[in-house]
Scaffold this motif. Structure first.
Motif, PDB file in Angstrom:
ATOM      1  N   PRO A 161    -106.225 -32.047  19.233  1.00 43.14           N
ATOM      2  CA  PRO A 161    -105.498 -32.068  20.510  1.00 43.14           C
ATOM      3  C   PRO A 161    -104.082 -32.612  20.342  1.00 43.14           C
ATOM      4  CG  PRO A 161    -107.717 -32.969  20.763  1.00 43.14           C
ATOM      5  CD  PRO A 161    -107.489 -32.789  19.294  1.00 43.14           C
ATOM      6  N   LEU A 162    -103.227 -32.214  21.270  1.00 41.04           N
ATOM      7  CA  LEU A 162    -101.821 -32.610  21.192  1.00 41.04           C
ATOM      8  C   LEU A 162    -101.667 -34.125  21.227  1.00 41.04           C
ATOM      9  CD1 LEU A 162     -98.832 -31.878  21.155  1.00 41.04           C
ATOM     10  CD2 LEU A 162     -98.910 -31.686  23.652  1.00 41.04           C
ATOM     11  N   MET A 163    -102.470 -34.796  22.051  1.00 39.64           N
ATOM     12  CA  MET A 163    -102.340 -36.242  22.161  1.00 39.64           C
ATOM     13  C   MET A 163    -102.733 -36.931  20.861  1.00 39.64           C
ATOM     14  SD  MET A 163    -103.779 -38.818  25.073  1.00 39.64           S
ATOM     15  CE  MET A 163    -103.160 -40.506  25.165  1.00 39.64           C
ATOM     16  N   VAL A 164    -103.736 -36.408  20.174  1.00 41.49           N
ATOM     17  CA  VAL A 164    -104.135 -36.973  18.882  1.00 41.49           C
ATOM     18  C   VAL A 164    -103.002 -36.820  17.871  1.00 41.49           C
ATOM     19  CG1 VAL A 164    -105.754 -36.758  16.958  1.00 41.49           C
ATOM     20  CG2 VAL A 164    -106.584 -36.592  19.304  1.00 41.49           C
ATOM     21  N   GLN A 165    -102.322 -35.687  17.903  1.00 44.99           N
ATOM     22  CA  GLN A 165    -101.178 -35.476  17.012  1.00 44.99           C
ATOM     23  C   GLN A 165    -100.056 -36.466  17.324  1.00 44.99           C
ATOM     24  OE1 GLN A 165     -99.953 -31.323  16.845  1.00 44.99           O
ATOM     25  NE2 GLN A 165    -102.028 -30.645  17.297  1.00 44.99           N
ATOM     26  N   GLN A 166     -99.806 -36.694  18.617  1.00 42.15           N
ATOM     27  CA  GLN A 166     -98.770 -37.649  19.004  1.00 42.15           C
ATOM     28  C   GLN A 166     -99.114 -39.058  18.530  1.00 42.15           C
ATOM     29  OE1 GLN A 166     -98.714 -36.961  23.265  1.00 42.15           O
ATOM     30  NE2 GLN A 166     -96.832 -35.771  23.129  1.00 42.15           N
ATOM     31  N   LEU A 167    -100.380 -39.428  18.662  1.00 44.49           N
ATOM     32  CA  LEU A 167    -100.802 -40.764  18.245  1.00 44.49           C
ATOM     33  C   LEU A 167    -100.710 -40.929  16.735  1.00 44.49           C
ATOM     34  CD1 LEU A 167    -103.888 -41.213  20.603  1.00 44.49           C
ATOM     35  CD2 LEU A 167    -101.658 -42.318  20.806  1.00 44.49           C
ATOM     36  N   GLN A 174     -94.815 -46.469  13.296  1.00 48.77           N
ATOM     37  CA  GLN A 174     -95.048 -47.911  13.376  1.00 48.77           C
ATOM     38  C   GLN A 174     -95.197 -48.512  11.979  1.00 48.77           C
ATOM     39  OE1 GLN A 174     -98.433 -48.234  16.091  1.00 48.77           O
ATOM     40  NE2 GLN A 174     -97.071 -49.001  17.682  1.00 48.77           N
ATOM     41  N   PHE A 175     -95.853 -47.777  11.098  1.00 47.02           N
ATOM     42  CA  PHE A 175     -95.972 -48.229   9.710  1.00 47.02           C
ATOM     43  C   PHE A 175     -94.594 -48.327   9.069  1.00 47.02           C
ATOM     44  CE2 PHE A 175     -96.463 -47.110   5.168  1.00 47.02           C
ATOM     45  CZ  PHE A 175     -97.221 -48.204   4.759  1.00 47.02           C
ATOM     46  N   LEU A 176     -93.742 -47.354   9.377  1.00 44.91           N
ATOM     47  CA  LEU A 176     -92.382 -47.352   8.844  1.00 44.91           C
ATOM     48  C   LEU A 176     -91.584 -48.545   9.376  1.00 44.91           C
ATOM     49  CD1 LEU A 176     -91.166 -45.301   6.881  1.00 44.91           C
ATOM     50  CD2 LEU A 176     -90.041 -44.208   8.815  1.00 44.91           C
ATOM     51  N   LEU A 177     -91.754 -48.844  10.657  1.00 41.82           N
ATOM     52  CA  LEU A 177     -91.065 -50.002  11.235  1.00 41.82           C
ATOM     53  C   LEU A 177     -91.528 -51.291  10.569  1.00 41.82           C
ATOM     54  CD1 LEU A 177     -89.155 -51.211  13.330  1.00 41.82           C
ATOM     55  CD2 LEU A 177     -91.041 -51.199  14.972  1.00 41.82           C
ATOM     56  N   GLY A 178     -92.816 -51.374  10.278  1.00 40.12           N
ATOM     57  CA  GLY A 178     -93.327 -52.545   9.583  1.00 40.12           C
ATOM     58  C   GLY A 178     -92.693 -52.725   8.212  1.00 40.12           C
ATOM     59  N   MET A 179     -92.452 -51.617   7.513  1.00 41.36           N
ATOM     60  CA  MET A 179     -91.792 -51.689   6.205  1.00 41.36           C
ATOM     61  C   MET A 179     -90.343 -52.145   6.354  1.00 41.36           C
ATOM     62  SD  MET A 179     -93.261 -48.268   4.300  1.00 41.36           S
ATOM     63  CE  MET A 179     -92.801 -48.835   2.665  1.00 41.36           C
ATOM     64  N   LEU A 180     -89.680 -51.695   7.402  1.00 42.49           N
ATOM     65  CA  LEU A 180     -88.302 -52.115   7.641  1.00 42.49           C
ATOM     66  C   LEU A 180     -88.211 -53.618   7.887  1.00 42.49           C
ATOM     67  CD1 LEU A 180     -86.908 -49.242   9.886  1.00 42.49           C
ATOM     68  CD2 LEU A 180     -85.847 -50.068   7.792  1.00 42.49           C
ATOM     69  N   LEU A 181     -89.171 -54.145   8.630  1.00 41.84           N
ATOM     70  CA  LEU A 181     -89.139 -55.568   8.964  1.00 41.84           C
ATOM     71  C   LEU A 181     -89.415 -56.460   7.756  1.00 41.84           C
ATOM     72  CD1 LEU A 181     -90.959 -55.496  12.431  1.00 41.84           C
ATOM     73  CD2 LEU A 181     -88.509 -55.627  11.971  1.00 41.84           C
ATOM     74  N   GLU A 182     -89.856 -55.853   6.654  1.00 41.71           N
ATOM     75  CA  GLU A 182     -90.068 -56.617   5.418  1.00 41.71           C
ATOM     76  C   GLU A 182     -88.787 -56.745   4.600  1.00 41.71           C
ATOM     77  OE1 GLU A 182     -92.784 -58.238   4.331  1.00 41.71           O
ATOM     78  OE2 GLU A 182     -93.677 -57.788   6.283  1.00 41.71           O
ATOM     79  N   VAL A 209     -85.646 -46.212  14.596  1.00 43.72           N
ATOM     80  CA  VAL A 209     -87.103 -46.080  14.510  1.00 43.72           C
ATOM     81  C   VAL A 209     -87.775 -46.658  15.752  1.00 43.72           C
ATOM     82  CG1 VAL A 209     -89.156 -46.791  13.224  1.00 43.72           C
ATOM     83  CG2 VAL A 209     -87.108 -46.056  11.994  1.00 43.72           C
ATOM     84  N   HIS A 210     -87.314 -47.810  16.200  1.00 46.48           N
ATOM     85  CA  HIS A 210     -87.912 -48.423  17.391  1.00 46.48           C
ATOM     86  C   HIS A 210     -87.685 -47.560  18.624  1.00 46.48           C
ATOM     87  CE1 HIS A 210     -88.211 -51.428  20.728  1.00 46.48           C
ATOM     88  NE2 HIS A 210     -89.289 -51.735  20.048  1.00 46.48           N
ATOM     89  N   SER A 211     -86.528 -46.924  18.707  1.00 45.79           N
ATOM     90  CA  SER A 211     -86.258 -46.022  19.825  1.00 45.79           C
ATOM     91  C   SER A 211     -87.218 -44.834  19.819  1.00 45.79           C
ATOM     92  CB  SER A 211     -84.808 -45.537  19.752  1.00 45.79           C
ATOM     93  OG  SER A 211     -84.536 -44.595  20.758  1.00 45.79           O
ATOM     94  N   ARG A 212     -87.484 -44.292  18.637  1.00 40.15           N
ATOM     95  CA  ARG A 212     -88.444 -43.184  18.526  1.00 40.15           C
ATOM     96  C   ARG A 212     -89.832 -43.618  18.987  1.00 40.15           C
ATOM     97  NH1 ARG A 212     -87.270 -39.019  14.420  1.00 40.15           N
ATOM     98  NH2 ARG A 212     -85.100 -39.199  13.762  1.00 40.15           N
ATOM     99  N   ILE A 213     -90.239 -44.796  18.565  1.00 38.06           N
ATOM    100  CA  ILE A 213     -91.563 -45.302  18.924  1.00 38.06           C
ATOM    101  C   ILE A 213     -91.676 -45.482  20.435  1.00 38.06           C
ATOM    102  CG2 ILE A 213     -93.095 -47.305  18.740  1.00 38.06           C
ATOM    103  CD1 ILE A 213     -92.111 -47.634  15.856  1.00 38.06           C
ATOM    104  N   ALA A 218     -93.950 -43.779  25.617  1.00 41.32           N
ATOM    105  CA  ALA A 218     -93.757 -43.385  27.016  1.00 41.32           C
ATOM    106  C   ALA A 218     -94.475 -42.069  27.310  1.00 41.32           C
ATOM    107  CB  ALA A 218     -92.270 -43.266  27.319  1.00 41.32           C
ATOM    108  N   LYS A 219     -94.415 -41.124  26.372  1.00 36.93           N
ATOM    109  CA  LYS A 219     -95.112 -39.849  26.557  1.00 36.93           C
ATOM    110  C   LYS A 219     -96.622 -40.054  26.594  1.00 36.93           C
ATOM    111  CE  LYS A 219     -91.542 -37.196  24.104  1.00 36.93           C
ATOM    112  NZ  LYS A 219     -91.267 -36.362  22.899  1.00 36.93           N
TER     113      LYS A 219
END
Length: 360
Positions: A161-167, A174-182, A209-213, A218-219
């Motif tokens: 489903p589309l929502m599963v793809q979005q998640l 979010q994983f990428l943001l976590g790497m940035l914060l390191e 990245v945070h803006s994308r998240i 929101a969607k």
């Protein structure tokens, strides 16, 4: 950097340029890029080399085909270097390449060189361990970002489903943001212009990245109010909880950057947390209570005054009102398309005289 070290670094850069120009196996274009890359990634930690970097990206924007000789030249430089200064400047070039908005960049995937185990070979480990860690973390982020970009560019139609793809997409970012914060300076001797410049690049990337998240969340929250299954709700709940944790980490990260002197961190805007009601709503769905059932329960209001009970139960299909006072019952069902049934009509126990007939 001492005068002796600066002199030694300048000699190394000139030697690399001489070797590049004396080579006869490469095309003229490759030689130009190799020379520009060497100048942009010189050994001087006080000279970021922006002028040569701008020249390289002007060539790439003028002709996207120029990206390939640039990548070859930079990869060769990164594979040979054991200088933390050269390594960081090379990573910053690859970082900036990602902002050129070229389709070929997002299809490239992983970085064409490996700095995952980089160790500076020109100074003692006690002096360079912080720079080594910074380079490894910076490389890990750029490498993983390339993988995510490539997967998004090459994705095909999925059965989920589309929502599963979005998640799933949200979880990756979010994983990428976590790497940035390191990525941060961890040693006391790292407050140098080059590190501050690299941190500016990292902070800008965090904004993006945070803006994308936030946009994707929101969607998802808009779709949560429709009928969703437990699987989607469970995944969305994990995403929201992770977002809440990362918002707190993000605030602490930017406070650290401001104190450290990273200029771009001053543009940081306070993070707005995830609404608590959205989290609770997902928890209800995961625990088995549907959103519709919850709304029906919340719409039911019971009021008791002087032995009179008034119940209002609102659903999407009907509106029912019952008023009970000992013996009298009034019932109205608005879902009926026609007139009321006789049994539903109000009953009056007193007979009203016919005054018109009486006068006649």
């Amino acid at each position: 950097m001492s005068i002796w070290k600066r002199g030694a670094a300048a000699i190394k850069d000139k030697k690399s340029l001489a070797v590049a120009y004396l080579s006869t196996r490469r095309s003229h274009g490759d030689l130009d890029f190799e020379a520009a890359v060497i100048k942009a990634t010189n050994h001087d930690e006080h000279n970021v080399g922006k002028r040569n970097a701008r020249l390289v990206f002007c060539w790439i924007r003028a002709s996207p085909d120029n990206m390939y000789p640039f990548v070859r030249a930079l990869s060769k430089r990164m594979e040979k270097t054991r200088s933390w200064v050269v390594a960081i400047k090379g990573l910053m070039l690859m970082h900036d390449l990602g902002h050129c908005k070229l389709p070929a960049v997002k299809k490239m995937g992983r970085l064409p060189f490996d700095l995952s185990s980089f160790t500076d070979g020109h100074s003692r480990l006690s002096k360079t361990w912080g720079f080594n860690a910074f380079i490894r973390q910076y490389f890990a982020f750029l490498d993983q970002r390339g993988v995510i970009w490539r997967d998004e560019e090459n994705k095909t139609a999925e059965d989920s489903p589309l929502m599963v793809q979005q998640l799933s997409k949200l979880r990756k970012w979010q994983f990428l943001l976590g790497m940035l914060l390191e990525i941060r300076p961890r040693a006391d001797n790292m407050k140098v212009p080059l590190i501050l410049e690299a941190m500016d690049c990292v902070v800008i990337e965090i904004f993006d990245v945070h803006s994308r998240i936030c946009s994707e969340i929101a969607k998802v929250l808009l779709e949560v109010h429709s009928v969703v299954g437990k699987l989607e709700a469970s995944k969305a709940l994990e995403i929201l909880r992770m977002a809440t944790m990362q918002d707190e980490e993000l605030s602490r990260y930017f406070e650290f950057c401001k104190e450290y002197g990273v200029l771009k961190a001053n543009e940081f805007i306070a993070v707005t947390g995830i609404p608590e009601e959205d989290v609770k709503q997902l928890e209800r769905i995961v625990n088995g209570a549907s959103d519709k059932t919850y709304k029906d329960q919340m719409a039911l209001v019971v009021r008791e005054e002087n032995n009179v009970i008034v119940e209002h139960g609102e659903t999407m299909e009907s509106l029912k009102t019952r008023i009970t006072d000992k013996w009298e019952v009034f019932h109205e069902n608005n879902t009926a398309a026609g007139a009321r049934k006789d049994s539903d009509q109000p009953h009056n126990p007193f007979e009203i005289p016919d005054f018109i007939s009486f006068l006649n």
